[in-house]
Design a protein around this motif. Structure first.
Motif, mmCIF file in Angstrom:
data_model
loop_
_atom_site.group_PDB
_atom_site.id
_atom_site.type_symbol
_atom_site.label_atom_id
_atom_site.label_comp_id
_atom_site.label_asym_id
_atom_site.label_seq_id
_atom_site.Cartn_x
_atom_site.Cartn_y
_atom_site.Cartn_z
ATOM 1 N N LEU A 57 -1.196 14.493 -24.337
ATOM 2 C CA LEU A 57 -1.253 15.521 -25.380
ATOM 3 C C LEU A 57 -1.594 14.906 -26.732
ATOM 4 O O LEU A 57 -2.448 15.410 -27.465
ATOM 5 C CB LEU A 57 0.093 16.246 -25.444
ATOM 6 C CG LEU A 57 0.238 17.310 -26.538
ATOM 7 C CD1 LEU A 57 -0.835 18.382 -26.406
ATOM 8 C CD2 LEU A 57 1.622 17.936 -26.481
ATOM 9 N N ALA A 58 -0.935 13.793 -27.064
ATOM 10 C CA ALA A 58 -1.215 13.136 -28.344
ATOM 11 C C ALA A 58 -2.660 12.665 -28.418
ATOM 12 O O ALA A 58 -3.301 12.752 -29.479
ATOM 13 C CB ALA A 58 -0.260 11.952 -28.533
ATOM 14 N N LEU B 27 0.585 24.105 -30.351
ATOM 15 C CA LEU B 27 -0.819 24.521 -30.274
ATOM 16 C C LEU B 27 -1.410 24.267 -28.891
ATOM 17 O O LEU B 27 -2.304 24.992 -28.448
ATOM 18 C CB LEU B 27 -1.647 23.753 -31.306
ATOM 19 C CG LEU B 27 -1.871 24.371 -32.684
ATOM 20 C CD1 LEU B 27 -2.626 23.401 -33.561
ATOM 21 C CD2 LEU B 27 -2.640 25.676 -32.544
ATOM 22 N N ALA B 28 -0.920 23.230 -28.240
ATOM 23 C CA ALA B 28 -1.471 22.870 -26.937
ATOM 24 C C ALA B 28 -1.152 23.898 -25.869
ATOM 25 O O ALA B 28 -1.768 23.892 -24.790
ATOM 26 C CB ALA B 28 -0.942 21.490 -26.521
ATOM 27 N N ASP B 29 -0.178 24.785 -26.138
ATOM 28 C CA ASP B 29 0.159 25.816 -25.152
ATOM 29 C C ASP B 29 -0.842 26.971 -25.170
ATOM 30 O O ASP B 29 -0.834 27.814 -24.269
ATOM 31 C CB ASP B 29 1.568 26.370 -25.422
ATOM 32 C CG ASP B 29 2.646 25.318 -25.199
ATOM 33 O OD1 ASP B 29 2.400 24.388 -24.397
ATOM 34 O OD2 ASP B 29 3.722 25.425 -25.818
ATOM 35 N N LEU C 15 -8.630 29.275 -28.048
ATOM 36 C CA LEU C 15 -8.852 28.459 -29.248
ATOM 37 C C LEU C 15 -10.329 28.419 -29.610
ATOM 38 O O LEU C 15 -10.702 28.516 -30.774
ATOM 39 C CB LEU C 15 -8.343 27.027 -29.010
ATOM 40 C CG LEU C 15 -6.840 26.827 -28.869
ATOM 41 C CD1 LEU C 15 -6.548 25.387 -28.479
ATOM 42 C CD2 LEU C 15 -6.124 27.187 -30.174
ATOM 43 N N ARG C 16 -11.164 28.263 -28.590
ATOM 44 C CA ARG C 16 -12.601 28.096 -28.800
ATOM 45 C C ARG C 16 -13.227 29.342 -29.425
ATOM 46 O O ARG C 16 -14.189 29.241 -30.194
ATOM 47 C CB ARG C 16 -13.255 27.760 -27.457
ATOM 48 C CG ARG C 16 -14.601 27.090 -27.553
ATOM 49 C CD ARG C 16 -15.058 26.629 -26.192
ATOM 50 N NE ARG C 16 -14.303 25.477 -25.709
ATOM 51 C CZ ARG C 16 -13.522 25.484 -24.626
ATOM 52 N NH1 ARG C 16 -13.414 26.594 -23.900
ATOM 53 N NH2 ARG C 16 -12.873 24.408 -24.274
ATOM 54 N N ARG D 126 -10.163 20.756 -32.282
ATOM 55 C CA ARG D 126 -10.042 19.489 -31.596
ATOM 56 C C ARG D 126 -9.419 19.666 -30.215
ATOM 57 O O ARG D 126 -9.866 19.089 -29.220
ATOM 58 C CB ARG D 126 -9.190 18.553 -32.449
ATOM 59 C CG ARG D 126 -9.256 17.089 -32.024
ATOM 60 C CD ARG D 126 -8.347 16.258 -32.919
ATOM 61 N NE ARG D 126 -8.561 16.530 -34.327
ATOM 62 C CZ ARG D 126 -7.702 16.209 -35.289
ATOM 63 N NH1 ARG D 126 -6.563 15.606 -34.981
ATOM 64 N NH2 ARG D 126 -7.986 16.474 -36.537
ATOM 65 N N LEU D 127 -8.373 20.496 -30.143
ATOM 66 C CA LEU D 127 -7.715 20.733 -28.846
ATOM 67 C C LEU D 127 -8.642 21.461 -27.882
ATOM 68 O O LEU D 127 -8.640 21.203 -26.681
ATOM 69 C CB LEU D 127 -6.436 21.537 -29.053
ATOM 70 C CG LEU D 127 -5.274 20.767 -29.676
ATOM 71 C CD1 LEU D 127 -4.116 21.699 -29.969
ATOM 72 C CD2 LEU D 127 -4.828 19.640 -28.754
#
Length: 372
Positions: free
Chosen positions: A259-260, A283-285, A291-292, A367-368
């Motif tokens: 994740l990092a 945010l990663a969830d 997101l895109r 970025r994610l």
């Protein structure tokens, strides 16, 4: 070395001579004599020619008067010799025309010891252990039983009872992440404790340093800075560091490291530590597609200038126009001009805290989405 010169013929008894020989070579070592000085001193002591072959280096030969006696690839016929011993290949010898003297064995022994101690240290770069990917996957996988994980850790040479920290190294442009991972860990100073394998397109580095898990981040940052100064690390590398975990729970550190690594920015912020992210990990969830397609992310994608994103990223990360200019190696006026252009396109005021937060948040989301 003139003050240390001694000749065996000038010493009265053999017992005294033995003590003087040992002290003689000890003094040469204590004074950090060069190898040529050592050979010259041995020749003067023994009152005959002396030579040294140290590893792959050209041999050294001196006559009893301290003058060079020429090179030779082999020990001259009739000479008495001794191997250097230890881990150094080579020999020392005394060139006597009338056979070995009564103390030559002792002279050769101390000559060889001194040569080993005074010789140049041969660099031995430690290499991280390239681990069996199957074992690493077993340790980091989801389904394995604890006894299987413990067995895999033992086979990897790791201790299941000690904390372990996992680092994820990703590389863009289709590069193999294994090579930069090995190079980075080797420069980090604890390669013997590292196990490296590529898992799912990302290099997994299992670290169990003697200094403890807290030393990992400091060592990696120092290594990263060193590699950057030498321009030896590809600019597409991303590094994520998971939290310390029990050996049997290494998977949790691996997931944190992955994740990092997604938050890392090559060349700007290549190393990200999971524990430093805090609430940003939420945010990663959010699904990558969501997101895109988020309007702010799409607005960043539509920025026309080639350096617009880089400039915005530097400004949001440093919080200062001048610091962003230093990071980008540009004049602050040119950075200000580009940021004004970005504000016009996006319609956000970067002077306003809310606008800067919005830009920072959109950059992270973008970025994610890219690294999902």
């Amino acid at each position: 070395m003139k003050g240390l010169l001694l000749r065996l013929s000038a010493v009265d008894s053999s017992a005294e001579a033995a003590v003087r020989v040992i002290a003689y070579f000890d003094e040469l070592v204590a004074h950090r004599a060069t190898l040529p000085d050592l050979v010259r001193a041995a020749a003067s002591l023994a009152e005959c020619g002396a030579g040294l072959r140290y590893g792959d280096r050209p041999p050294l030969r001196y006559g009893p008067r301290g003058t060079p006696a020429g090179d030779t690839a082999e020990v001259p016929a009739g000479a008495v010799s001794a191997e250097l011993g230890g881990e150094v290949a080579g020999k020392v010898w005394l060139e006597r025309a009338d056979g070995a003297g009564p103390l030559d064995d002792l002279v050769l022994e101390r000559f060889a010891i001194a040569a080993r101690l005074l010789g140049p240290a041969e660099p031995r770069p430690a290499t991280p252990h390239l681990a069996d990917p199957a074992l690493v996957e077993l340790v980091l996988g989801e389904q394995a039983a604890d006894e299987d994980r413990a067995r895999a850790l033992v086979l990897l040479g790791l201790d299941s009872t000690r904390p372990i920290r996992v680092v994820a190294v990703g590389a863009g442009d289709g590069r193999d992440p294994g090579a930069p991972a090995v190079a980075l860990v080797a420069r980090g100073g604890s390669p013997s404790s590292a196990r490296v394998a590529v898992v799912g397109g990302v290099a997994a580095v299992l670290l169990q340093p003697r200094e403890g898990p807290d030393s990992v981040v400091t060592a990696l940052r120092a290594a990263l800075a060193s590699r950057a100064r030498e321009h030896a690390l590809p600019g597409t590398v991303r590094i994520g560091v998971g939290d310390a975990a029990d050996g049997l729970d290494a998977r949790s550190s691996w997931l944190q490291a992955r994740l990092a690594e997604r938050f890392a920015v090559p060349e700007a912020e290549p190393l990200v530590v999971h524990r430093d992210l805090g609430a940003l990990t939420l945010l990663a969830d959010i699904p990558a597609e969501r997101l895109r397609t988020q309007p702010d992310v799409r607005a960043l994608d539509a920025l026309p200038g080639a350096g617009d994103l880089e400039t915005l990223e530097a400004f949001c990360r440093t919080g200062s126009l001048r610091q962003a200019a230093v990071t980008l190696h540009r004049h602050h006026s040119s950075v200000a001009t580009r940021l004004a252009h970005v504000e016009d396109v996006l319609g956000w005021s970067l002077d306003d805290p809310a606008g800067r937060f919005r830009a920072r948040f959109a950059l992270l989301a973008r970025r994610l989405a890219e690294t999902a």
